[in-house]
Design an enzyme around this catalytic site. Structure first.
Site, PDB file in Angstrom:
ATOM      1  N   TYR A  40       4.096   9.336   1.478  1.00 38.57           N
ATOM      2  CA  TYR A  40       5.235  10.052   0.908  1.00 38.57           C
ATOM      3  C   TYR A  40       5.504   9.629  -0.539  1.00 38.57           C
ATOM      4  O   TYR A  40       5.931  10.447  -1.354  1.00 38.57           O
ATOM      5  CB  TYR A  40       6.486   9.850   1.770  1.00 38.57           C
ATOM      6  N   HIS A  48       0.568  10.774   8.001  1.00 36.79           N
ATOM      7  CA  HIS A  48       1.047  10.168   6.758  1.00 36.79           C
ATOM      8  C   HIS A  48       2.263   9.310   7.059  1.00 36.79           C
ATOM      9  O   HIS A  48       2.901   9.434   8.099  1.00 36.79           O
ATOM     10  CB  HIS A  48       1.336  11.225   5.683  1.00 36.79           C
ATOM     11  N   CYS A  49       2.544   8.402   6.129  1.00 37.17           N
ATOM     12  CA  CYS A  49       3.713   7.532   6.238  1.00 37.17           C
ATOM     13  C   CYS A  49       4.289   7.377   4.832  1.00 37.17           C
ATOM     14  O   CYS A  49       4.177   8.288   4.019  1.00 37.17           O
ATOM     15  CB  CYS A  49       3.338   6.190   6.854  1.00 37.17           C
ATOM     16  N   ARG A  50       4.853   6.236   4.537  1.00 36.32           N
ATOM     17  CA  ARG A  50       5.433   6.000   3.218  1.00 36.32           C
ATOM     18  C   ARG A  50       4.358   5.692   2.184  1.00 36.32           C
ATOM     19  O   ARG A  50       4.330   6.278   1.109  1.00 36.32           O
ATOM     20  CB  ARG A  50       6.444   4.853   3.299  1.00 36.32           C
ATOM     21  N   GLY A 106       0.792   4.625   3.264  1.00 35.79           N
ATOM     22  CA  GLY A 106      -0.580   4.686   3.775  1.00 35.79           C
ATOM     23  C   GLY A 106      -0.938   3.630   4.792  1.00 35.79           C
ATOM     24  O   GLY A 106      -1.973   3.735   5.444  1.00 35.79           O
TER      25      GLY A 106
END
Length: 156
Positions: free
Chosen positions: A147, A118-120, A122
């Site tokens: 996130y 995961h990231c901020r 996608g």
């Protein structure tokens, strides 16, 4: 884009025979679960908030946050491990013992079906997914909402 001749040769050495669809030739070779023409992952590769929440509750996820360390420090999903996207490929290639020393968790195995990136929002996690799939972690997935989605759901 591969030329017709190159694709034809790949098909000749591939497992399947070429199939002609009008002007497009296909040989059934699949290199990734990501549809590169649209930049969208195969739906099987996407984890929803509800799925991730259940995996975290069951302690059945290897969750890797591919954001930068400053983003990770500012807020994170519980039990996630920070491996910035720029370091992901070399990190996934580490010997298991070295991975465990560096990240303080068991190294993911290529056959694991509980690896989630995961990231901020996608985008970086989709890139992480492509890297992982290319390295043989074919069952890896990503939390497309990132996130941002996590925070929205957690505030409810």
């Amino acid at each position: 884009m591969l030329s017709f001749q190159v694709l034809r040769h790949l098909c000749l050495f591939g497992v399947t025979k070429p199939v002609c669809h009008g002007r497009v030739i296909s040989c059934g070779l699949k290199t990734s679960t990501v549809n590169h023409s649209h930049g969208q992952p195969d739906p099987v590769s996407v984890v929803t908030y509800e799925q991730l929440k259940a995996m975290l509750a069951n302690h059945s996820v290897q969750l890797f946050d591919v954001r930068n360390p400053d983003e990770f420090q500012a807020g994170r999903i519980p039990d996630s491990i920070n491996i910035p996207l720029g370091q992901l490929e070399e990190s996934l290639k580490l010997p298991p013992q070295q991975f465990q020393v560096q990240f303080k968790v068991k190294a993911p195995q290529k056959e694991d079906d509980n690896i989630v990136f995961h990231c901020r929002s996608g985008k970086r996690s989709l890139s992480a997914l492509e890297i992982a799939h290319r390295l043989g972690f074919l069952k890896a997935r990503h939390y497309a909402g990132g996130y941002i989605d996590w925070e929205e759901h957690e505030k409810k």
